[in-house]
Design an enzyme around this catalytic site. Structure first.
Site, PDB file in Angstrom:
ATOM      1  N   GLU A 468      24.202  88.603  78.460  1.00  0.00           N
ATOM      2  CA  GLU A 468      24.741  88.635  79.827  1.00  0.00           C
ATOM      3  C   GLU A 468      26.203  88.192  79.878  1.00  0.00           C
ATOM      4  O   GLU A 468      26.610  87.434  80.755  1.00  0.00           O
ATOM      5  CB  GLU A 468      23.868  87.791  80.753  1.00  0.00           C
ATOM      6  CG  GLU A 468      22.442  88.317  80.861  1.00  0.00           C
ATOM      7  CD  GLU A 468      21.571  87.546  81.836  1.00  0.00           C
ATOM      8  OE1 GLU A 468      22.001  86.487  82.327  1.00  0.00           O
ATOM      9  OE2 GLU A 468      20.449  88.001  82.118  1.00  0.00           O
ATOM     10  N   GLU A 542      15.251  91.208  78.270  1.00  0.00           N
ATOM     11  CA  GLU A 542      14.844  90.007  78.999  1.00  0.00           C
ATOM     12  C   GLU A 542      14.110  90.470  80.248  1.00  0.00           C
ATOM     13  O   GLU A 542      14.635  91.271  81.030  1.00  0.00           O
ATOM     14  CB  GLU A 542      16.060  89.159  79.360  1.00  0.00           C
ATOM     15  CG  GLU A 542      15.723  87.753  79.823  1.00  0.00           C
ATOM     16  CD  GLU A 542      16.976  86.879  79.901  1.00  0.00           C
ATOM     17  OE1 GLU A 542      17.756  86.867  78.920  1.00  0.00           O
ATOM     18  OE2 GLU A 542      17.186  86.226  80.935  1.00  0.00           O
TER      19      GLU A 542
END
Length: 872
Positions: A468, A542
């Site tokens: 991220e 994720e």
């Protein structure tokens, strides 16, 4: 004949002497014991050992990893860093310092700080710590190279030996090596000093502090295999497998040397014992190594007959034993465990392991070990993996940093594939003192070092350069391209990925900077991604981030994922998640509708310290409480400040809680990931006296395809799972005490059963240990589960009795916990309130003191209990 026997005898002595000499040349010893520790800097370090100064001095460490053309190789400043600081000096009197063994996490010790940020576990991790160790270097070590290997030290470790600065490192999750040879005094006592500084606002979760992983001394001849100096790859995966071996040989002498390199392949058992004879031997490869240099010796290819392939179901392993000879004399023997397996990716089939699809049934996990903090313990890590294996997990993501080497060792042995991740930040930071402060000087060193350390593990199936990261935007794509290039240079056999949370990163070109694309929380994007990127493999890097507290259920049960909150806990109906996240069911459906997705990594396998979403340090909404007095106090606080402080110190994301106790969610994943295991699980518990006659929904997770629910023997209906349904629901059940029973069916046949019963009042404590026998090595652990039960031995699900623990025999209590994210009792306390009927005691056997260890649990008004184990 007599002369022939004498020749044979002396020949055997000569050969045996060569092997013994080689063994003496390479010696690896644990350096964990006998340290002294002190928090904070002395007065004379103030203004001297600042982070800017330290960063400048340690930059020159690891220059051997700077291989990018034009990369600056910084020089060490002149002088001796910290020369005037007392703690660095060999003669400093440290007798008053605390004695301890490594690994050690100083931040897990002592009380929680209720005012500290919940994001990092309400543990005051920031600060400075010093470690010192006195040790003897035998005179016989003169002429050898002596290195120290740190598996991880949090953070900014700086090392002095005998008062002289040796070097250091920046990244607290990195493993690194320092050459101690020029600073040691063979035949005399020596002193090593290590300073660590963990800056505030440097992490988004609990990082731990200290020398929290293992440390070793490695002694070699001047000519030896370099650190992480072998690379084993497979050219042909068949009945007879071709194995390619490369060795980097380091010459620390002042003369050019002529060497030969031979590799021998042995089978490895689960206990790391090698087969009696090698199964394959390479031909010697000769090379000349210039003085004070390192060289990769040309590849040697050997064929392993009847190769036993490594897989998650059959984790067969081998060991490559590399022998270095100089002028015919054996000078070094270096062992590399590995596995023979083939990995390929397909945009339509996902991951292929040995030619067969391996659907990724994965979890993300942070590195802490719950009540033990971040200090590495092999048994604690092994226990976590055993629990995950029971759930059906076959893949681990090391979120979001290089793991402890022991995790990969266990994954190799137990049969997990690993997504080996490097960074949570690149150039642009998420926290002021995060990795962004190190990226410019350290990214290449850290990434190359990580890959060289880990690339021989068969469990590692993909490299992740980041999670991220902000640089998913088009103008920043060159950073991703540069990191992927480094990975491919170090390991051309595996592909590169990153965990991307930006929807646009799947379409703006970022997806083309990696080989395999990982989407975080985007099941609704899978179909579109495939249409626009038909040739790029896709997996869910994720997923879910469902939040729940073990044994908590709040009513009414609603579908709004933002609900389900009370008392700083989360309902365990598994319907609730933060705004960016989903339920398990939503993710399952996204993958089933798009079967090209390679699988998923759920956030998270275990609860972890820090990130107690949605109850971070303070919340800007009025929380709900079941206690009217707590509700009134919170309303007043919110009225006055516009926010409410929270007590939460650990996450709610885990499928398993911080103690290793299974939440309900464990069973929805087990039902999906182990479809051949007959199982059924009912939720909630059935102790609701205040809900008599009220609607109390019942959900069932099962690997069957239909089930019938009974309440006190009366059928409440038989339900069949529909397409894209992953739980069976009876949402109109009205509570009455007694017995809930479910009978699950598969293909029309009875498959599994589960029962929950209304219990009586708490009457006793019950205890069970995870093992009956442990090693008396001072490192092994016993995990004792404590339950509050009624007179019939049933766990009382809403009990919170305070339990006192004591121990007799050759062991000590090192931690207790209960899985309650709001419990701020120190983990070292021997008194612990049960949380929804359960608590945990962690016991360590004393080193060298075998015998019986007995743990006793007492609680006012309840029958006491004890459990014994044997330490050998």
């Amino acid at each position: 004949m007599k002369n022939e026997l004498l020749k044979f005898f002396f020949s055997a002595l000569f050969i045996g002497g060569m092997v013994a000499a080689a063994a003496a040349q390479r010696e690896t010893v644990s350096f964990n014991e006998g340290w002294r520790f002190q928090k904070d800097d002395p007065a004379d370090a103030k203004g001297v050992l600042t982070l800017p100064v330290i960063r400048e001095w340690i930059r020159a460490t690891g220059n051997e990893f700077l291989l990018t053309p034009g990369a600056e190789k910084p020089a060490r400043p002149s002088g001796n860093l910290g020369e005037a600081v007392a703690y660095t000096r060999a003669g400093f009197d440290d007798s008053a310092w605390r004695r301890l063994d490594l690994p050690h996490d100083w931040a897990i010790e002592g009380p929680f700080d209720k005012d500290w940020e919940g994001e990092t576990g309400k543990r005051p991790y920031a600060g400075v710590g010093w470690y010192r160790k006195h040790f003897n270097v035998p005179a016989t070590d003169r002429g050898r190279q002596i290195f120290i290997d740190f598996d991880g030290a949090m953070a900014y470790p700086v090392v002095w030996v005998n008062g002289r600065f040796v070097g250091g490192w920046g990244y607290g999750y990195a493993s690194f090596r320092l050459d101690l040879t020029p600073y040691l005094k063979p035949g005399a006592d020596n002193v090593i000093a290590v300073r660590l500084e963990n800056p505030p606002e440097s992490s988004r979760w609990y990082p731990g502090s200290g020398i929290y992983r293992n440390v070793r001394l490695v002694k070699t001849a001047p000519v030896h295999v370099a650190g992480w100096g072998t690379f084993v790859t497979m050219e042909n995966i068949a009945a007879d497998a071709d194995v390619d071996l490369t060795a980097r040989v380091q010459n620390d002498s002042n003369a050019s040397v002529r060497i030969s390199v031979t590799h021998k392949i042995y089978e490895l058992s689960k206990t790391d014992a090698k087969s009696a004879k090698p199964v394959a031997v390479s031909k010697p490869v000769e090379a000349t190594i210039a003085p004070l240099s390192t060289k990769s010796v040309p590849d040697a290819v050997v064929t392993v007959p009847n190769a036993k392939l490594w897989s998650v179901d059959a984790p067969n392993r081998y060991a490559a034993v590399t022998e270095i000879r100089q002028n015919g004399r054996l000078v070094d023997v270096y062992e590399t465990p590995f596995g023979i397996r083939g990995i390929k990716w397909s945009a339509t089939e996902g991951l292929l392991l040995n030619g067969k699809r391996l659907y990724l049934q994965g979890v993300c996990d942070h590195h802490d070990l719950g009540a033990l903090g971040s200090a590495l313990n092999y048994r604690a890590l092994e226990r976590q993996l055993e629990i995950l294996k029971e759930m059906g997990v076959n893949a681990i993501r090391t979120s979001h940093n290089p793991p402890a080497p022991e995790l990969l060792e266990l994954a190799d042995k137990m049969g997990f594939v690993v997504m080996d991740e490097a960074f949570d930040e690149w150039v642009q930071g998420k926290r002021p003192n995060g990795y962004n402060q190190l990226f410019k000087d350290w990214h290449e060193k850290d990434l190359r070092a990580q890959i060289r350390r880990d690339r021989n593990h068969p469990s590692v199936f993909v490299w992740s350069t980041g999670n991220e990261i902000w640089e998913q935007r088009p103008k920043d794509h060159p950073v991703s391209t540069m990191l992927a290039k480094i990975v491919r240079e170090e390991d051309p056999t595996r592909l590169v990925t990153a965990g991307a949370n930006g929807t646009e990163s799947g379409y703006n070109g970022f997806q083309k900077t990696v080989d395999v694309f990982g989407y975080n929380y985007k099941p609704h994007q899978y179909e579109k991604f495939r249409k626009e990127n038909p040739s790029i493999p896709l997996f869910a890097s994720e997923t879910a981030s469902t939040i729940s507290s073990r044994g908590e259920y709040f009513f009414p049960v609603v579908e709004d994922k933002s609900k389900g909150m009370a008392d700083f806990q989360m309902s365990s109906y598994d319907l609730y998640a933060p705004p960016w996240a989903t339920t398990p069911d939503t993710e399952f459906a996204g993958q089933d509708k798009n079967p090209f997705v390679a699988g998923e990594f759920v956030w998270t396998g275990f609860d972890y310290l820090g990130e107690p979403t949605p109850y971070d340090t303070q919340v800007r909404f009025l929380p709900t409480f079941t206690d009217p007095q707590r509700q009134a106090a919170a309303a007043e606080e919110f009225k006055n400040t516009g926010k409410v402080k929270t007590p939460s110190r650990s996450s709610y994301f885990g499928i398993v809680d911080l103690c290793g106790f299974k939440k309900d969610r464990f069973y929805i994943y087990q039902a999906r990931w182990r479809p051949d295991l007959p199982m059924a699980h009912i939720l909630p518990h059935w102790n609701w006296p205040e809900r008599l006659g009220e609607v109390t929904p019942v959900h069932v997770y099962t690997s069957g395809d239909e089930a019938e629910l009974f309440l006190n023997g009366k059928s409440l209906g038989r339900k069949k799972r529909g397409q894209y349904e992953y739980r069976l629901r009876w949402d109109d059940v009205r509570y009455e005490p007694g017995e809930l029973k479910v009978v699950a069916y598969k293909n029309g046949k009875k498959w599994a059963e589960d029962t929950v019963r209304t219990t009586g009042a708490a009457a006793a404590v019950a205890m069970s240990a995870d093992r009956s026998s442990v090693r008396a090595d001072g490192r092994d652990l016993v995990f004792v589960t404590v339950r509050i039960t009624d007179a019939n031995g049933l766990m009382v699900p809403r009990s919170h009795n305070e339990v006192r623990f004591s121990i007799a025999g050759a062991g000590e209590i090192v931690a207790t916990d209960n899985g309650d994210a709001t419990d701020l009792t120190p983990f070292q306390s021997t008194t612990r309130q049960a949380y929804n009927g359960m608590a945990l005691v962690i016991v360590r056997p004393l080193k060298g003191k075998g015998g019986k260890i007995t743990v006793k649990a007492e609680s006012d008004g309840l029958k006491a209990a004890s459990v014994s184990v044997t330490s050998r």
